[in-house]
Write a protein that holds these residues in place. Sequence first.
Motif, PDB file in Angstrom:
ATOM      1  N   ARG A  26      -8.048  95.443 -32.059  1.00 44.89           N
ATOM      2  CA  ARG A  26      -7.176  94.458 -31.418  1.00 44.89           C
ATOM      3  C   ARG A  26      -5.712  94.839 -31.591  1.00 44.89           C
ATOM      4  N   THR A  27      -5.358  95.337 -32.763  1.00 43.95           N
ATOM      5  CA  THR A  27      -3.991  95.775 -33.011  1.00 43.95           C
ATOM      6  C   THR A  27      -3.644  96.959 -32.116  1.00 43.95           C
ATOM      7  N   ALA A  38      -6.585 103.212 -23.590  1.00 45.17           N
ATOM      8  CA  ALA A  38      -7.887 103.677 -23.095  1.00 45.17           C
ATOM      9  C   ALA A  38      -8.861 102.511 -22.960  1.00 45.17           C
ATOM     10  N   LEU A  39      -8.840 101.592 -23.927  1.00 49.57           N
ATOM     11  CA  LEU A  39      -9.727 100.429 -23.859  1.00 49.57           C
ATOM     12  C   LEU A  39      -9.377  99.540 -22.669  1.00 49.57           C
ATOM     13  N   ILE A  40      -8.094  99.277 -22.476  1.00 47.88           N
ATOM     14  CA  ILE A  40      -7.681  98.437 -21.352  1.00 47.88           C
ATOM     15  C   ILE A  40      -7.965  99.144 -20.036  1.00 47.88           C
ATOM     16  N   GLU A 117     -15.729  91.853 -27.401  1.00 49.09           N
ATOM     17  CA  GLU A 117     -16.654  92.203 -28.492  1.00 49.09           C
ATOM     18  C   GLU A 117     -16.307  93.573 -29.041  1.00 49.09           C
ATOM     19  N   LEU A 118     -15.942  94.492 -28.144  1.00 46.39           N
ATOM     20  CA  LEU A 118     -15.554  95.826 -28.571  1.00 46.39           C
ATOM     21  C   LEU A 118     -14.222  95.797 -29.309  1.00 46.39           C
ATOM     22  N   ALA A 119     -13.315  94.964 -28.847  1.00 47.02           N
ATOM     23  CA  ALA A 119     -11.981  94.888 -29.442  1.00 47.02           C
ATOM     24  C   ALA A 119     -11.918  93.968 -30.644  1.00 47.02           C
ATOM     25  N   GLY A 120     -12.988  93.217 -30.891  1.00 45.88           N
ATOM     26  CA  GLY A 120     -12.990  92.284 -32.026  1.00 45.88           C
ATOM     27  C   GLY A 120     -12.871  93.004 -33.340  1.00 45.88           C
TER      28      GLY A 120
END
Length: 121
Positions: A26-27, A38-40, A117-120
Amino acid sequence: MTGPQRPPRERVVLAQRRGARQVHTRTEVVEQTDLGAALIGGLIRAQLGLALRLGLVVAVGFGALPVLFRIDAIAEAAILGIRLPWLILGVVAFPVLYAVGWSYVRLAQRNEDDFLELAGD
């Protein structure tokens, strides 16, 4: 005569030592690091792919209607005195569009839930 006894070797893992910096996904997203970007980017690609697939379904489905209406049996058919093409356009089209929109919202929400869920942490 043997020398002094050594204690058994111990493996030090830096991620488990006190004070070590732990990477929180998340950070990474908030700070817009390479991993966060990359996640976004993955979320954006998933949402775009979903929108394009459902848009293609609608375009092909409604694009085929003029071809379907060129068939004399369909163009001349009437139900309760109303020609079938008008019934399809006036009655069937709206529930189909509603169903596609509802499906898009559900699937987009699922993509976002998977991302969270991945970023949690």
